[in-house]
Scaffold this active site. Structure first.
Site, PDB file in Angstrom:
ATOM      1  N   SER A 180       0.703  -1.253   0.193  1.00 23.15           N
ATOM      2  CA  SER A 180       0.226   0.011  -0.067  1.00 23.15           C
ATOM      3  C   SER A 180       0.943   1.170   0.004  1.00 23.15           C
ATOM      4  O   SER A 180       0.413   2.435  -0.481  1.00 23.15           O
ATOM      5  CB  SER A 180      -0.930  -0.026   1.128  1.00 23.15           C
ATOM      6  OG  SER A 180      -0.272  -0.036   2.437  1.00 23.15           O
ATOM      7  N   HIS A 208      -5.191  -4.202  -2.758  1.00 24.20           N
ATOM      8  CA  HIS A 208      -4.898  -3.082  -3.591  1.00 24.20           C
ATOM      9  C   HIS A 208      -4.714  -3.334  -5.252  1.00 24.20           C
ATOM     10  O   HIS A 208      -4.511  -2.724  -5.925  1.00 24.20           O
ATOM     11  CB  HIS A 208      -3.619  -2.380  -3.266  1.00 24.20           C
ATOM     12  CG  HIS A 208      -3.723  -1.566  -2.036  1.00 24.20           C
ATOM     13  ND1 HIS A 208      -4.217  -0.349  -1.876  1.00 24.20           N
ATOM     14  CD2 HIS A 208      -3.608  -1.963  -0.642  1.00 24.20           C
ATOM     15  CE1 HIS A 208      -4.201   0.154  -0.636  1.00 24.20           C
ATOM     16  NE2 HIS A 208      -3.843  -0.861   0.164  1.00 24.20           N
ATOM     17  N   LYS A 240     -12.018   0.049  -1.585  1.00 22.26           N
ATOM     18  CA  LYS A 240     -11.021   0.784  -2.591  1.00 22.26           C
ATOM     19  C   LYS A 240     -11.778   0.773  -4.026  1.00 22.26           C
ATOM     20  O   LYS A 240     -12.525   1.607  -4.136  1.00 22.26           O
ATOM     21  CB  LYS A 240      -9.877  -0.044  -2.488  1.00 22.26           C
ATOM     22  CG  LYS A 240      -9.291   0.029  -1.009  1.00 22.26           C
ATOM     23  CD  LYS A 240      -8.025  -0.461  -1.024  1.00 22.26           C
ATOM     24  CE  LYS A 240      -7.122  -0.298   0.391  1.00 22.26           C
ATOM     25  NZ  LYS A 240      -7.958  -0.573   1.565  1.00 22.26           N
TER      26      LYS A 240
END
Length: 397
Positions: A180, A208, A240
Site C-alpha cells: 500500500s 490494492h 477501494k
C-alpha cells in the site's frame, strides 16, 4: 485524572517535535477525484478509489434503494440475526469473482485480516511475514500469539529460509499482493511455491490489486493464475476499487466455515449494513462489466510515470495506481503536500510510523476518474513544488 491529561500532553509534544501529528481534513460532499477539502477545491490524488466508483451515482442509487427496503442497520452480528440476503448474495458473487468456493464478508479490511489470522493460528504456531506488510496483517499476527518471523521485503528466498527455520506447529506465510505504501507487487508465484514446498499455508491480501489487475479485475492472485490450492486464504476490501465498504476472505468451503465459527472480529461485531452489501454488489458488477476503466487507469499510470521522468522526478518502481515519491524527512513531505494543495492538488504526506524513518513520502494515487490533463497538471505542480522547496531543479529527488 490529571496524570492522564499530563501523559497525553507529553505524548502529543513528542509527536509534534517529530513532525508526525496527523490532522483530519474535512471533505465536503462526495469523495471523488474533484473534492472540496477544508473549504478549498482540489483534485484528489490520495484516495484508494482506483476505478472512480466511490462517487458513482449507480452505487449510490443501489445503496438508497436497498436502504429503503432493508433499512440502515443489520441490528446484530452475523451469527445472531444480522446476516441478510444481501450479504449472502454478495458473498456468492465475490467467491465467483475470485475463483473460490466461498467468501465471508467482514465490516472492514482490518477486521478481516485480524480475524482470519487469529482464528487459524495460536501460540504453538509460526507466522512468516513480509517486512512491509500492512498494519492489519501485523496486528493479526501479534494477536494470534504465534511466533513471528520477518523476511526481507519481496524476497521469496528469505521467506523460504524463515519457513525452514520455523519450529513445529502450523506455519502461515503472509503477504500483501500490492503493497500500500510502495505500490510494488509481491512475488506471488514464487511465494506460493515456497509455501507448497514447506507445507505452509499462504495468505495474500489483494486489497490494492482487486479491481485493477487480472481477468475481470479479480486481482494480482488471479492474474498469476493461483488457485485456492496455491493461495488458500485470499483477503480483499470493498472500500477501494469496489467503491463501497467492508472486506472479505475467500477460500475453500471448510476453511471459510472454520473462520466463520472462530473469528472474533466477525462473531462479536454487528454485521455490515445490508444496504452497503447491495452497494458493493453494484460496484462489483461495474468492475466486471466495464473493463475500459482498468485500461484507462493503466494508461494514466504510464502517462504519470513518463511525465515524472521527463520532469526529472524520481518515482519508486510501481505499475500500480500507487506512485510514491520518497522525500526522506517528515517536514519535507508535509511542506510539499501543503504546496501541492495550494496549487489545487490533494496529495497525502505519509510519515512514520506508517513508513520507516527517513522514507517519508508523497503517496500519489491515480484513479480511472482522472483525466489525462489532471495527471499532466499534477506533474507540473509537483515539479514546481520541488523547485520551490529545494531551490533548484538540479536537486530534485
Amino acid at each position: 485524572m490529571e496524570s492522564l491529561h499530563r501523559a497525553c500532553r507529553e505524548r502529543l509534544a513528542l509527536i509534534d517535535e517529530a513532525g508526525r501529528r496527523r490532522r483530519r481534513r474535512v471533505i465536503e460532499g462526495g469523495h471523488g477525484v474533484r473534492v472540496t477539502v477544508d473549504g478549498r477545491g482540489a483534485l484528489n490524488f490520495c484516495s484508494n478509489d482506483y476505478l472512480g466508483l466511490a462517487a458513482d451515482a449507480r452505487i449510490g442509487a443501489a445503496l438508497g434503494a436497498a436502504a429503503r427496503t432493508v433499512g440502515t442497520g443489520s441490528g446484530a452480528s452475523q451469527l445472531v440475526t444480522g446476516y441478510n440476503a444481501e450479504h449472502a448474495a454478495l458473498e456468492a458473487e465475490l467467491a465467483h469473482w475470485v475463483g473460490r468456493e466461498r467468501a465471508l464478508v467482514f465490516s472492514t479490511g482490518y477486521a478481516a485480516n485480524v480475524g482470519v489470522i487469529a482464528a487459524l493460528l495460536g501460540r504453538h504456531d509460526h507466522i512468516v511475514a513480509d517486512a512491509l506488510n500492512h498494519a492489519s496483517l501485523i496486528d493479526g499476527s501479534r494477536l494470534s500469539g504465534a511466533s513471528k518471523h520477518i523476511y526481507a521485503h519481496g524476497d521469496a528466498a528469505a521467506a523460504d529460509t524463515a519457513l525452514a527455520e520455523a519450529g513445529d506447529g502450523h506455519r502461515l506465510l503472509v503477504t500483501d499482493a500490492v503493497f500500500s505504501m510502495d505500490g510494488d507487487t509481491a512475488p506471488l508465484a514464487e511465494l506460493a511455491e515456497v509455501a507448497r514446498a514447506r507445507d505452509a499455508w499462504l495468505l495474500v491480501d489483494d486489497a490494492h490489486g482487486l479491481g485493477v489487475f487480472g481477468p475481470d479485475g479479480a486481482g494480482r492472485v488471479a492474474e498469476a493464475g493461483l488457485s485456492s490450492r496455491a493461495v488458500p486464504l485470499l483477503t480483499g476490501t470493498l472500500g477501494k476499487s469496489v467503491g463501497a465498504a467492508g472486506a472479505f476472505v475467500a477460500g475453500d468451503d471448510d476453511i471459510i466455515e472454520a473462520i466463520l465459527q472462530t473469528a472474533r472480529s466477525l462473531i462479536f461485531s454487528t454485521a455490515m449494513p445490508p444496504a452497503v452489501a447491495a452497494a458493493a454488489r453494484t460496484g462489483l458488477s461495474i468492475i466486471r462489466g466495464e473493463p475500459e476503466r482498468r485500461a484507462h487507469l493503466h494508461a494514466l499510470v504510464a502517462r504519470f510515470r513518463a511525465g515524472a521522468a521527463e520532469a526529472g522526478l524520481s518515482i519508486a518502481e510501481s505499475d500500480s495506481p500507487i506512485q510514491p515519491v520518497i522525500v526522506g524527512e517528515e517536514r519535507t513531505a508535509l511542506a510539499l503536500s501543503d504546496a501541492l494543495l495550494m496549487r489545487g492538488y490533494l496529495v497525502g504526506a505519509i510519515r512514520p510510523p506508517t513508513v520507516a524513518p527517513g522514507t517519508s513520502r508523497l503517496r500519489i494515487t491515480l484513479s480511472a476518474a482522472h483525466d489525462p490533463s489532471d495527471v499532466d497538471g499534477l506533474v507540473c505542480a509537483l515539479a514546481e513544488a520541488w523547485q520551490e522547496w529545494l531551490g533548484t531543479a538540479e536537486t530534485l529527488p
